[in-house]
Design a protein around this motif. Structure first.
Motif, PDB file in Angstrom:
ATOM      1  N   LEU A  18       0.826  -1.203   0.000  1.00  0.00           N
ATOM      2  CA  LEU A  18       0.000   0.000   0.000  1.00  0.00           C
ATOM      3  C   LEU A  18       0.861   1.253   0.000  1.00  0.00           C
ATOM      4  CD1 LEU A  18      -2.805   1.284   0.171  1.00  0.00           C
ATOM      5  CD2 LEU A  18      -2.646   1.097   2.674  1.00  0.00           C
ATOM      6  N   SER A  19       1.954   1.243   0.764  1.00  0.00           N
ATOM      7  CA  SER A  19       2.811   2.426   0.843  1.00  0.00           C
ATOM      8  C   SER A  19       3.498   2.715  -0.487  1.00  0.00           C
ATOM      9  CB  SER A  19       3.848   2.256   1.956  1.00  0.00           C
ATOM     10  OG  SER A  19       4.619   1.087   1.740  1.00  0.00           O
ATOM     11  N   VAL A  20       3.919   1.674  -1.216  1.00  0.00           N
ATOM     12  CA  VAL A  20       4.578   1.861  -2.511  1.00  0.00           C
ATOM     13  C   VAL A  20       3.580   2.392  -3.542  1.00  0.00           C
ATOM     14  CG1 VAL A  20       5.707   0.675  -4.444  1.00  0.00           C
ATOM     15  CG2 VAL A  20       6.340   0.119  -2.092  1.00  0.00           C
ATOM     16  N   ALA A  21       2.383   1.810  -3.579  1.00  0.00           N
ATOM     17  CA  ALA A  21       1.353   2.302  -4.503  1.00  0.00           C
ATOM     18  C   ALA A  21       1.001   3.752  -4.188  1.00  0.00           C
ATOM     19  CB  ALA A  21       0.115   1.417  -4.408  1.00  0.00           C
ATOM     20  N   ALA A  22       0.940   4.077  -2.901  1.00  0.00           N
ATOM     21  CA  ALA A  22       0.601   5.438  -2.487  1.00  0.00           C
ATOM     22  C   ALA A  22       1.648   6.437  -2.949  1.00  0.00           C
ATOM     23  CB  ALA A  22       0.451   5.495  -0.968  1.00  0.00           C
ATOM     24  N   VAL A  23       2.912   6.082  -2.794  1.00  0.00           N
ATOM     25  CA  VAL A  23       3.983   6.990  -3.214  1.00  0.00           C
ATOM     26  C   VAL A  23       3.949   7.194  -4.717  1.00  0.00           C
ATOM     27  CG1 VAL A  23       6.478   7.244  -3.406  1.00  0.00           C
ATOM     28  CG2 VAL A  23       5.474   6.510  -1.255  1.00  0.00           C
TER      29      VAL A  23
END
Length: 314
Positions: free
Chosen positions: A104-109
């Protein structure tokens, strides 16, 4: 009344930047939680079920709210509202499709390269004035994104192209919101968007049923290519929750971009990244490393650079 949007002496809408910032911060916290829920249910239902079930929950609720508020639902610029809704549906299609494939954090960035795109589009397409300090804030924010993604790492797999495409679509839709849909009410924009989600989900479901893809084809990307899965009380409950959260988010974002300059709101959109890391940890035990923390600090600094009041003596 003080709560009404002010009009300047030339007849233009006066910006309400502080209110817009508060709205966007609450909105991105809400949406990061909703995206975590989508990632959680992506193993049990399809993307089109999310679109349809969520819209079926949201539309009646928003219609009741509009009726109670005696709000007009007729758009003032129907074509632009439709274009905006289409861009946002494509945006969320791209982003949601990436969630089963990425942290989720990678997609968000990846998707939060959109504030940089918004500033560029605002300057190039609409001629909005972007102060030097705001450009610096966008650059610092970009450095934060690079620190988190780390070129050459896992984030640069093909799947990262999906949230990057979502970022471009989102940026275009938000610039359109301010310049072509500014006089629309947030509930009108939100209802139009949810209706478009519903239509897109139904059409995609029908198309997949007609194609009748084999099990091997569906297995390549079941979240997007799969048929409808059975939905119990848990799944419908989560869809209802997604509906409420999404309605609040879409209305909030629409209002924030209507009443404040896109470059300012775009930078505070970065607050989504902090929220995504929080929910990613709580839902999926995703722990940010040192580079991710450094990136978050840079992104926070970018927001402060944009938020500082201008020197009125100049």
């Amino acid at each position: 009344m003080a709560s009404r949007e002010k009009i300047d002496i030339k007849g233009n809408h006066a910006d309400r930047t502080s209110v817009g910032i508060a709205i966007i911060l609450m909105s991105v916290l809400t949406m990061a939680f909703a995206d975590a829920v989508v990632k959680l249910v992506s193993v049990d239902v399809t993307l089109w079920q999310v679109f349809v079930a969520r819209a079926l929950v949201v539309i009646p609720v928003m219609a009741v709210v509009a009726w109670m508020a005696k709000a007009s639902l007729r758009p003032m610029a129907p074509l632009w509202v439709l274009v905006r809704s289409g861009l946002l549906v494509l945006c969320w299609l791209s982003f949601y499709a990436s969630l089963p494939l990425l942290d989720l954090s990678v997609a968000a960035v990846a998707v939060y390269t959109n504030p940089i795109m918004i500033v560029l589009l605002s300057a190039l397409l609409t001629g909005d004035r972007v102060a030097g300090r705001q450009w610096l804030g966008v650059f610092v924010g970009f450095l934060g994104v690079v620190a988190i993604l780390r070129p050459g790492g896992e984030a640069f797999s093909w799947s990262v192209l999906l949230p990057l495409l979502a970022a471009a679509l989102y940026a275009l839709s938000m610039v359109l919101t301010r310049n072509k849909c500014r006089d629309e009410t947030p509930i009108t924009l939100s209802l139009a968007l949810q209706g478009t989600f519903l239509l897109a989900g139904l059409l995609a479901t029908l198309l997949l049923a007609l194609l009748n893809l084999g099990e091997e084809s569906v297995a390549v990307f079941p979240f997007v290519l799969g048929g409808w899965a059975p939905m119990g009380l848990r799944e419908w409950g989560l869809m209802a929750l997604l509906g409420v959260l999404s309605a609040a988010y879409f209305a909030g974002v629409a209002r924030a971009y209507q009443i404040a300059p896109p470059p300012v709101i775009a930078t505070f959109d970065y607050g989504y990244l902090v929220s995504a890391v929080l929910w990613g940890f709580l839902f999926f035990a995703e722990t940010p490393d040192l580079f991710t923390v450094m990136g978050m600090l840079l992104i926070t600094a970018a927001g402060l650079l944009v938020a500082l009041p201008r020197d009125k003596s100049r």
